[in-house]
Structures are given as C-alpha cells and as structure tokens.
Write a protein that holds these residues in place. Structure first.
Motif, mmCIF file in Angstrom:
data_model
loop_
_atom_site.group_PDB
_atom_site.id
_atom_site.type_symbol
_atom_site.label_atom_id
_atom_site.label_comp_id
_atom_site.label_asym_id
_atom_site.label_seq_id
_atom_site.Cartn_x
_atom_site.Cartn_y
_atom_site.Cartn_z
ATOM 1 N N ALA A 72 9.817 3.306 45.595
ATOM 2 C CA ALA A 72 9.990 4.712 45.219
ATOM 3 C C ALA A 72 11.426 4.968 44.761
ATOM 4 O O ALA A 72 11.658 5.748 43.820
ATOM 5 N N ALA A 73 12.391 4.321 45.406
ATOM 6 C CA ALA A 73 13.792 4.479 44.999
ATOM 7 C C ALA A 73 14.032 3.887 43.620
ATOM 8 O O ALA A 73 14.746 4.474 42.785
ATOM 9 N N VAL A 74 13.449 2.711 43.356
ATOM 10 C CA VAL A 74 13.587 2.089 42.034
ATOM 11 C C VAL A 74 12.947 2.972 40.967
ATOM 12 O O VAL A 74 13.528 3.226 39.901
ATOM 13 N N ASP A 75 11.744 3.466 41.248
ATOM 14 C CA ASP A 75 11.047 4.320 40.281
ATOM 15 C C ASP A 75 11.834 5.601 40.007
ATOM 16 O O ASP A 75 11.955 6.042 38.852
ATOM 17 N N ALA A 76 12.386 6.186 41.069
ATOM 18 C CA ALA A 76 13.173 7.414 40.905
ATOM 19 C C ALA A 76 14.436 7.156 40.102
ATOM 20 O O ALA A 76 14.857 7.983 39.285
ATOM 21 N N ALA A 77 15.043 5.989 40.324
ATOM 22 C CA ALA A 77 16.269 5.647 39.592
ATOM 23 C C ALA A 77 15.999 5.513 38.102
ATOM 24 O O ALA A 77 16.809 5.948 37.264
ATOM 25 N N LEU A 78 14.855 4.938 37.749
ATOM 26 C CA LEU A 78 14.521 4.765 36.338
ATOM 27 C C LEU A 78 14.292 6.110 35.653
ATOM 28 O O LEU A 78 14.543 6.248 34.452
ATOM 29 N N GLN A 79 13.824 7.090 36.407
ATOM 30 C CA GLN A 79 13.671 8.438 35.865
ATOM 31 C C GLN A 79 15.017 9.171 35.802
ATOM 32 O O GLN A 79 15.286 9.924 34.869
ATOM 33 N N VAL A 97 15.391 10.248 47.599
ATOM 34 C CA VAL A 97 14.735 9.058 48.136
ATOM 35 C C VAL A 97 15.723 7.910 48.325
ATOM 36 O O VAL A 97 15.450 6.972 49.073
ATOM 37 N N PHE A 98 16.875 7.965 47.663
ATOM 38 C CA PHE A 98 17.877 6.925 47.878
ATOM 39 C C PHE A 98 18.297 6.857 49.343
ATOM 40 O O PHE A 98 18.535 5.777 49.890
ATOM 41 N N ALA A 99 18.426 8.015 49.994
ATOM 42 C CA ALA A 99 18.812 8.030 51.403
ATOM 43 C C ALA A 99 17.738 7.379 52.269
ATOM 44 O O ALA A 99 18.052 6.631 53.215
ATOM 45 N N ASP A 100 16.470 7.635 51.957
ATOM 46 C CA ASP A 100 15.380 6.996 52.699
ATOM 47 C C ASP A 100 15.432 5.486 52.509
ATOM 48 O O ASP A 100 15.237 4.709 53.456
ATOM 49 N N ALA A 101 15.677 5.055 51.272
ATOM 50 C CA ALA A 101 15.749 3.625 50.989
ATOM 51 C C ALA A 101 16.936 2.986 51.703
ATOM 52 O O ALA A 101 16.833 1.865 52.221
ATOM 53 N N GLU A 102 18.066 3.672 51.743
ATOM 54 C CA GLU A 102 19.236 3.107 52.422
ATOM 55 C C GLU A 102 18.991 2.960 53.922
ATOM 56 O O GLU A 102 19.479 2.011 54.535
ATOM 57 N N ALA A 103 18.222 3.870 54.519
ATOM 58 C CA ALA A 103 17.878 3.719 55.934
ATOM 59 C C ALA A 103 17.038 2.461 56.150
ATOM 60 O O ALA A 103 17.257 1.704 57.110
#
Length: 367
Positions: free
Chosen positions: A48-55, A65-71
C-alpha cells in the motif's frame, strides 16, 4: 567492527539480515544470516505504501500510509537483527552498528536537466531505540543531492568480496533484483557501475498477473515460450539502453503494455530475454571486457535467465555460491559494510558508480 546489515527489496518478500565483521575496507569475518519473511498482512501494508508513493510522486503531503509502513519496517527489521544476534550469541546492544537500507518506494534519476529524487522509508531512530545500538540509514539521499544517481551502492562491497575471494580482475558482478545492475572491477580496482535494465521485476509482475504465482521458478515457463520480436523491439527502443552510464532506474520505469496480450509462456520468454539482452548491452558498454560474470540476487536462481545471460554476453557465468559467496545475503552484507564505511568517514559512491562529482559517503547515524 561487528555489524548487521539489513535489506528489504522491491519484491517485498521479507527482510534479509547478515552479521559481518569488517573495518569498512577489508572483510574480516562472516556471522549468521537469515531472511525474516513478511506475513501477508505486513506485505499488504508495504505494498500500500509503494502504491501510494507511485500516485504521490512528491506532490503535496506525504501519504499517511508511510507511517504505517514504517511501523511494520521497524518491527520486522528489529526482529531480523534480534534473530541474527541470537544465532551469534550476542545482544543487539553489543553490535557496533546496524546498516538499515529501508524500503525503496520511489526512485527518480536525474534526467533531462531535472534533479533526481529518491525515497527509502524507514525510521532509523525507532529501530535504534528498540535495538539499543547505532543505526545508519538513508544511504542514498546525500549522493542524489550532490548530483549522483543514488544507485547502485553495492559496488564497493562487490570489490571487497572479490578481494576476499582472490578473484582475477577485470571482473563483472551482475545483481538481478527487481532491477538488474552491473559492477565492473578493473584490474587496478577502479569501479564502474550502473543499472542495466529490468531484472526480475517485470517478469515477476507478469507471472503474478497471469498465474497468481510470485515468480517463474527456475525460468520453467519462459523456457517453454518464444520471444515475441515486436514486443522485444518495443522494449529495446527505450533510449535508456543506449544512454551512457552512470544511470539508474526505478522498478516501475517500464510497463508490461508490450506483452500484455501474449501467452504466459511467450510473455515470460520475452521479458526474460529482455533482461539478458540488456545485461549484455551493459557488458558491451564497460571500459574493458571482464573475464567472467558473477550472478547475485534472486535472478541467479532462474536457470533460463542465467543461460540466456551467458549466451548473450559470450562470457563464463558463475553463481555467487560457486565462489563461496552467500548469494541471498550479499546485499544485506553490503549495508553492514557500508555502515562501517560511514563510521570511518570513507566514501562509498564514486563518479564511475553513481556519477557524483567526487567520491563521497553519506548516511545518517542515530544512537
């Protein structure tokens, strides 16, 4: 120094961790290593973080979602370090440091006068607090800010491995991850490196879309197919392949459009042939011909791909394991080695590897 290096690749399959003893110039000893796989839920958060970054692409506020991914990254990477230390009979606090690559979610190389940018998410401070030791992270940003590509970073470790193995030079080391890259080690130790083109990334995405499987195991599907010449030519018409190095790619710089309507066998054959052909183009662009090629990264296990690389380059191709290297752990070991260089103030990128103006280091240290 005793250090643990960590690597989470674009395949999002897990965290590789390896203990290395090094002064940042020489390899002194190899400790335990392992992969801590991501669970389905963890992978879902990271994807989800990768997909959000591409957008997002650096436009506006960073996705939450980056914060969720970092956790997730903090927990999984800490568990990997703890597991390696347990195998070695050490406490994480006894380490001299940890090299934490983080998770690449975006990489945009310098092109057409537009400054490059790169983003590896990961909370080095949180990881340091949990482990009780120094952590080096954000290895790429300083190089990019100085005009470099920010990739590849592993060539200096490839050279150290070659020296440890007593290998003759010139030597070529090919890492086939999501993107493929080459390190050329000249007779005098001078490094040349660049991304050659797609590695496993396009193949894996195509196979998953058509079969639900994560990869073409051993290249068996590709071996049953034929290269579609028009699709092959469309890929090769990309100006990236004739551009001089240093140069770098994001896994998402190429799409599957050209093979979308092919059979699974022909699509796999076309994409596997593309990886081999672009590696061969990269080899042809090197300052001098290497005597042999060493294959690292997940792609080294693809028998069909390895055979195609040998045929396309006309060189002897060796797997990392055949030389006593730990093929699954080379990149994790590399970030332990790079952390040692950061602690000693030594450079790890050069004009010939990333295009930076002068040799430089980087990384951020927290404790």
């Amino acid at each position: 120094m005793k250090l643990v290096g960590l690597m989470s690749g674009t395949s999002l399959d897990g965290v590789d961790a390896a203990l290395l003893e090094s002064d940042g110039e020489r390899l002194i000893g190899f400790g335990p290593g392992l992969e801590r796989p991501y669970t389905a839920d963890e992978r879902k958060v990271l994807q989800a973080a990768v997909d959000a970054a591409l957008q997002w692409r650096w436009q506006g506020e960073a996705p939450g979602v980056f914060a969720d991914a970092e956790a997730v990254l903090t927990t999984t990477h800490a568990e990997a370090v703890e597991a390696v230390c347990a195998k070695a009979g050490l406490e994480p606090s006894e380490l001299d440091g940890v090299g934490f690559h983080g998770q690449t979610v975006l990489h945009q190389a310098h092109r057409d006068g537009v400054a490059g940018r790169t983003l590896q998410i990961g909370d080095g401070q949180a990881l340091s607090r949990r482990l009780g030791c120094r952590v080096v992270f954000d290895f790429r940003s300083a190089d990019v800010a100085a005009g470099g590509q920010g990739a590849p970073l592993v060539p200096v470790y490839h050279r150290a491995l070659a020296e440890w193995s007593g290998l003759e030079r010139p030597l070529g080391v090919i890492n086939i991850g999501g993107v493929a890259n080459i390190t050329h080690i000249a007779a005098d130790g001078t490094l040349t490196a660049f991304d050659t083109g797609p590695g496993n990334g396009l193949i894996d995405a195509f196979i998953e879309a058509h079969t639900g499987e994560a990869m073409d195991k051993d290249g068996e599907i590709a071996a049953r197919g034929r290269i579609h010449e028009a699709a092959f030519a469309e890929f090769l018409s990309n100006p990236y392949f004739t551009a001089p190095g240093p140069k770098s790619l994001d896994r998402w710089d190429f799409s599957l459009d050209a093979v979308r309507n092919l059979s699974v066998e022909d699509g796999a054959a076309t994409l596997t042939g593309l990886t081999a052909k672009t590696i061969a183009l990269g080899v042809a662009a090197l300052p001098d011909a290497p005597g042999r090629l060493v294959l690292c990264g997940g792609g080294r296990r693809n028998k069909t791909l390895a055979e195609l690389v040998a045929a396309a380059t006309g060189l002897k191709v060796y797997s990392a394991e055949s030389l006593g290297w730990r093929g699954d752990l080379v990149e994790a070991e590399a970030f332990a080695f790079l952390a040692a260089r950061v602690f000693r103030g030594l450079p790890y990128t050069w004009p010939g590897t990333t295009g930076v103006a002068a040799p430089m280091g980087g990384g951020r240290v927290v404790e």
